[in-house]
Motif scaffolding. Structure first.
Motif: not given
Lengths: 353, 384
Positions: A268-269, A272, A317-318, A321-322, A324-325
């Motif tokens: 994920a990172m 992004i 990225e979106t 980031a979703d 990861l959040a």
């Protein structure tokens, strides 16, 4: 870097340097399949990489796979190697043995793929593939069917880099087999692979964008000096070099984590990062090349268009980031604990206790 | 481009245990109230007591040889200590330069007498150094410096002025780069030497330069006929420039170029989780991703430094990208968690937000401006 990995990288680099030329890419964009390139890739065993030899594969591990995909990106090779490797591994895992064919998987997320006639959207290289493995949701489980792509009706479409992303329509799914996974799990597995593939390919593409920019800034003279003598140009080169170095480090760490407990967060990172910085590199390179970089004639766009296309694929990225959040919200750990993989004893670093 | 290819480095179990040990110690000290977490603590957090405690643990100069009081441990262990101290925002400014630069410089180029005299005190957290480089008319163009050292019987007489000298009002010594022979236009980097000046010497005047917050970290150091004995020259006379460059990769690629505002990010994410602000966490996760990527670069460089590889280009890149990242943290976070930032706020978040914004301009200037770094890298990639 281990020797085996660097040997494979060098070998693939040589093949692609000879066969994934600017002229080859241009012919591809005019509608000619890169058959000799693909044949050489198949004959080198790259399409069956990561599959055990007893299942008909070529051995090797995932670090090799991502190392090679970086080289594929570096040469902007007009072939769906990442997608085919995944499809072959999928078959090896579920059918036992694999015959080397031009195949991709497709997750039937679109409403048009629920009932016959089935329409699959954005199938990579749809017009050139032999078969597509369609993965669908049935009850709560995932199931798959192998569909002959040659009998499908094809509507051509492509991404920003003119890589085919076609629609395939057909009326018969054929035999359907159940998977031991939910649709969501199966999809997540593919998303992670595709995301890391694009991270690897974007790293390679960034590397070539930097190399082209270095070459041009030495070659091109203005005001009686080569471009690289100008501070403003040096700053563009540094911006690109920084992202290339960051991309290498990101790829190295993320691909080492593949199939471990850390893979989801690290992929994920990584995705992004690469997606967010694709345009840092593309923008600096176009500014540095100015007019010539905007022409079809110059090959810069073979790499920058791929960067723009690939930043969306495998989740942008979106999307990540979703993920990861949700991960942060669900766990007690601080960021520092998760980044260092070491849990503190009581309260946490940086907290206000 | 091979110079940009950094390896993945995985900490061993032993190293993870060590990190845990450092973290537990800091956690306990923080709970005892020994220190509060601040952003940018490595430049502005002075505490002699804390430096002595760290020294007593053996964590200053941990890589230094045992015969001088060090632990002869790896640069990776030092990396771990540095990271934990910064993540906690602990007050480490007093001993920072001695641990990072002056100690290693003396060990590499100093005499046996210098090593025996300085290193054991540095290691105990009792001897602090400042770096005497910039001058009023020599900022980025350091080679144009004017401070001179003139040879006299038994030593040198130094005249000149240094500026932006961090912590000179707390330090015992300043490693001073000065001209020991006339500038040769054909060899701009020749003729300079590094002298250890005892800041209590006659002729040394230290005047504060107030930081834009009104705080006192920087100083002007006036040197008027300051006598420096021969035994306080570091390394070779005339070789000062080259000696000073050798440690730059450590200085530029260390965690302090990435983590100066990390305590703010950690606190912000804690608050966003408390509010269950999914959108806010999504934005913050992009900062975490950037930090993770830069940290991977920085650790990759540390691993290569351990193998004595040349990493100057990649190190300059870490500083450039890391400093921009440090500044970007406050700029994004302020939008996610609106507050009135204030240095005097009781609320930790509002205070660290203020610290991160107000200290921001320094990040991209100290230790080589962004413009100078980009010039170095730009030229480096052309000739690579």
């Amino acid at each position: 870097m281990n020797e085996m990995k660097s040997f494979i990288e060098d070998t693939v680099g040589k093949i692609l340097r000879d066969l994934s030329t600017k002229e080859q890419r241009e012919r591809f964009e005019e509608g000619e399949w890169a058959s000799s390139l693909w044949k050489t890739i198949q004959e080198s065993g790259l399409t069956l990489l990561g599959i055990a030899e007893e299942k008909g594969g070529g051995g090797g591990d995932y670090e090799d796979v991502f190392a090679i995909l970086r080289v594929v990106g570096k040469h902007a090779a007009p072939v769906p190697l990442a997608e085919v490797i995944y499809a072959n591994q999928f078959l090896a895992a579920h059918e036992g043995e694999v015959e080397d064919k031009l195949r991709v998987v497709h997750f039937a997320e679109e409403s048009s793929s629920v009932h016959s006639p089935y329409k699959l959207i954005n199938v990579p290289y749809g017009r050139y593939i032999d078969e597509v493995i369609v993965i669908r949701q049935e009850d709560h489980q995932a199931s798959y069917s192998i569909v002959n792509a040659l009998v499908c009706e094809i509507e051509k479409n492509d991404n920003l880099a003119a890589e085919p992303r076609d629609s395939l329509t057909f009326s018969n799914l054929g035999e359907t087999k159940k998977l031991d996974l939910s649709f969501k799990e199966a999809l997540e597995d593919y998303k992670k692979f595709l995301a890391l593939s694009r991270v690897a390919m974007m790293t390679g593409a960034m590397e070539s964008v930097l190399a082209l920019s270095i070459f041009y800034s030495k070659e091109r003279q203005q005001f009686g000096r080569p471009l690289h003598k100008f501070q403003a140009i040096q700053h563009h080169l540094t911006a690109m070099a920084g992202e290339v170095a960051a991309a290498y480090a990101t790829l190295a760490v993320a691909s080492a984590s593949y199939l471990s407990d850390l893979e989801k967060e690290q992929i994920a990172m990584a995705k992004i990062e690469l997606s967010a910085n694709a345009n840092v590199v593309a923008k600096a390179a176009h500014q540095l090349h100015a007019g010539i970089g905007m022409t079809y004639e110059h090959e810069l766009h073979h790499f920058t268009r791929r960067l723009w296309a690939w930043r969306e694929e495998g989740g942008n990225e979106t999307y990540w980031a979703d993920q990861l959040a949700s991960l942060y919200q669900a766990r007690e750990e601080t960021i520092w604990e998760s980044i260092t993989h070491v849990k503190g004893e009581e309260a946490h670093a940086g907290s206000t206790v | 481009m091979r110079q940009l290819q950094l390896p993945a480095f995985e900490f061993t179990e032993k190293q993870k245990e060590f990190r845990k040990e450092v973290r537990s110690f800091l956690q306990a000290e923080k709970q005892k109230g020994t220190f509060d977490t601040h952003a940018d603590s490595w430049l502005s957090g002075y505490s002699k007591e804390f430096s002595k405690k760290i020294g007593a643990k053996g964590w200053i100069g941990i890589t230094f040889p045992k015969e001088y009081g060090g632990q002869a441990r790896s640069t990776i262990d030092r990396y771990i200590i540095t990271e934990e101290l910064l993540a906690f925002g602990a007050p480490v400014a007093s001993h920072w330069f001695a641990d990072r630069q002056s100690g290693p410089l003396i060990l590499k180029f100093g005499t046996e007498e210098q090593k025996k005299f300085f290193i054991p005190k540095i290691v105990k957290g009792e001897c602090y150094f400042s770096i005497g480089l910039s001058e009023p008319n020599s900022g980025s163009d350091l080679a144009s410096l004017k401070t001179t050292a003139e040879k006299v019987d038994g030593g040198w007489i130094v005249n000149g002025m240094k500026t932006w000298t961090s912590g000179a009002h707390h330090s015992h010594y300043m490693i001073t780069l000065c001209r020991t022979s006339q500038q040769d236009p054909k060899n701009r980097h020749g003729g300079m030497s590094q002298l250890i000046i005892d800041l209590k010497s006659d002729g040394v005047t230290i005047r504060p330069i107030q930081f834009l917050t009104g705080e006192h970290h920087f100083n002007e150091v006036f040197l008027e006929n300051v006598f420096v004995p021969d035994n306080r020259v570091v390394g070779e006379v005339g070789n000062g420039w080259a000696q000073g460059l050798t440690e730059l990769a450590f200085e530029r690629s260390g965690p302090e170029r990435i983590l100066s505002t990390f305590p703010l990010l950690e606190e912000a994410i804690r608050l966003l989780k408390e509010k269950e602000d999914h959108r806010g966490l999504m934005e913050a996760s992009k900062l975490v991703s950037r930090m993770w990527a830069l940290r991977n670069m920085s650790i990759g460089i540390a691993a290569l430094l351990e193998e004595k590889k040349d990493v100057n280009l990649a190190a300059a890149l870490v500083k450039d990208l890391g400093n921009s990242f440090e500044q970007s943290v406050a700029e994004l976070i302020r939008l996610l968690l609106p507050a009135m930032p204030s240095k005097h706020a009781e609320d930790v978040y509002a205070r660290m937000l203020a610290e991160s914004i107000l200290h921001g301009p320094g990040f991209t200037i100290r230790g080589g401006t962004t413009e100078i770094l980009r010039g170095i890298v730009g030229k480096g990639v052309i000739s690579a």
